[in-house]
Design an enzyme around this catalytic site. Structure first.
Site, PDB file in Angstrom:
ATOM      1  N   CYS A   4       0.829  -1.196   0.000  1.00  0.00           N
ATOM      2  CA  CYS A   4       0.000   0.000   0.000  1.00  0.00           C
ATOM      3  C   CYS A   4       0.872   1.259   0.000  1.00  0.00           C
ATOM      4  O   CYS A   4       1.756   1.395   0.848  1.00  0.00           O
ATOM      5  CB  CYS A   4      -0.906  -0.009   1.229  1.00  0.00           C
ATOM      6  SG  CYS A   4      -1.922   1.466   1.387  1.00  0.00           S
ATOM      7  N   CYS A   7       0.007   3.294   3.613  1.00  0.00           N
ATOM      8  CA  CYS A   7       0.453   2.862   4.950  1.00  0.00           C
ATOM      9  C   CYS A   7       1.575   1.827   4.915  1.00  0.00           C
ATOM     10  O   CYS A   7       2.143   1.507   5.949  1.00  0.00           O
ATOM     11  CB  CYS A   7      -0.723   2.316   5.757  1.00  0.00           C
ATOM     12  SG  CYS A   7      -1.362   0.735   5.155  1.00  0.00           S
ATOM     13  N   CYS A  20      -5.981  -2.856   0.508  1.00  0.00           N
ATOM     14  CA  CYS A  20      -5.237  -2.836   1.766  1.00  0.00           C
ATOM     15  C   CYS A  20      -6.224  -3.085   2.904  1.00  0.00           C
ATOM     16  O   CYS A  20      -7.197  -2.350   3.058  1.00  0.00           O
ATOM     17  CB  CYS A  20      -4.543  -1.486   1.952  1.00  0.00           C
ATOM     18  SG  CYS A  20      -3.709  -1.336   3.545  1.00  0.00           S
ATOM     19  N   CYS A  63      12.056  -8.419  45.692  1.00  0.00           N
ATOM     20  CA  CYS A  63      11.794  -7.330  44.756  1.00  0.00           C
ATOM     21  C   CYS A  63      11.829  -6.000  45.519  1.00  0.00           C
ATOM     22  O   CYS A  63      11.130  -5.844  46.518  1.00  0.00           O
ATOM     23  CB  CYS A  63      10.425  -7.513  44.104  1.00  0.00           C
ATOM     24  SG  CYS A  63       9.914  -6.128  43.063  1.00  0.00           S
ATOM     25  N   CYS A  66       7.881  -4.377  45.232  1.00  0.00           N
ATOM     26  CA  CYS A  66       6.694  -4.925  45.907  1.00  0.00           C
ATOM     27  C   CYS A  66       7.021  -5.850  47.069  1.00  0.00           C
ATOM     28  O   CYS A  66       6.137  -6.235  47.818  1.00  0.00           O
ATOM     29  CB  CYS A  66       5.790  -5.644  44.903  1.00  0.00           C
ATOM     30  SG  CYS A  66       6.409  -7.250  44.335  1.00  0.00           S
ATOM     31  N   ASP A  82      36.716  -9.123  30.906  1.00  0.00           N
ATOM     32  CA  ASP A  82      37.416  -9.591  32.103  1.00  0.00           C
ATOM     33  C   ASP A  82      36.673  -9.236  33.394  1.00  0.00           C
ATOM     34  O   ASP A  82      37.148  -9.517  34.484  1.00  0.00           O
ATOM     35  CB  ASP A  82      38.850  -9.042  32.135  1.00  0.00           C
ATOM     36  CG  ASP A  82      38.899  -7.533  32.220  1.00  0.00           C
ATOM     37  OD1 ASP A  82      37.887  -6.890  31.850  1.00  0.00           O
ATOM     38  OD2 ASP A  82      39.934  -7.000  32.641  1.00  0.00           O
ATOM     39  N   GLU A  83      35.482  -8.619  33.291  1.00  0.00           N
ATOM     40  CA  GLU A  83      34.672  -8.310  34.470  1.00  0.00           C
ATOM     41  C   GLU A  83      33.459  -9.226  34.513  1.00  0.00           C
ATOM     42  O   GLU A  83      33.038  -9.779  33.503  1.00  0.00           O
ATOM     43  CB  GLU A  83      34.241  -6.845  34.427  1.00  0.00           C
ATOM     44  CG  GLU A  83      35.424  -5.892  34.508  1.00  0.00           C
ATOM     45  CD  GLU A  83      34.982  -4.457  34.599  1.00  0.00           C
ATOM     46  OE1 GLU A  83      34.063  -4.163  35.382  1.00  0.00           O
ATOM     47  OE2 GLU A  83      35.561  -3.627  33.885  1.00  0.00           O
ATOM     48  N   CYS A  94       5.122  -8.557  40.132  1.00  0.00           N
ATOM     49  CA  CYS A  94       4.800  -7.244  39.548  1.00  0.00           C
ATOM     50  C   CYS A  94       5.566  -6.941  38.264  1.00  0.00           C
ATOM     51  O   CYS A  94       5.361  -5.895  37.659  1.00  0.00           O
ATOM     52  CB  CYS A  94       5.041  -6.138  40.567  1.00  0.00           C
ATOM     53  SG  CYS A  94       6.792  -5.798  40.917  1.00  0.00           S
TER      54      CYS A  94
END
Length: 102
Positions: A4, A7, A20, A63, A66, A82-83, A94
């Protein structure tokens, strides 16, 4: 396959007209063109969002939003190799997300 111009959705043949289904734009079919639709797929039925997938039992982690004590987690390497990787937690109640570093 045609799309189309209004759109960008795929246009489908219907009674000699390309139409369409999203915005309603239509165009007459070219006499030389052949169009065939073998299967219509509704994308909403095939898409799974991460929030909809149960990631299992999870771990015991409180958490901060909550106070629920069950969460799932995933590890991602967000810093140099290396980390230690970063743990991303998601509360099973939640859906709040937070991270922890080692």
């Amino acid at each position: 396959m045609e799309f189309c111009p209004e759109c960008g959705a795929m246009m489908l043949p219907n009674n000699g007209v390309l139409k369409c289904n999203k915005c309603g734009y239509s165009n007459e079919l070219n006499d030389n063109a052949q169009y065939e639709v073998s299967k219509e797929i509704n994308a909403e039925e095939t898409v799974k969002y991460v929030e909809d997938i149960d990631m299992g039992e999870g771990v015991t982690e409180i958490c901060p939003k909550c106070g629920h004590d069950k969460a799932t987690y995933e590890l991602k390497q967000t810093r140099s190799a290396d980390e230690a990787p970063t743990r991303f937690f998601t509360c099973k109640k939640c859906k709040h997300k937070w991270r922890e570093y080692d």
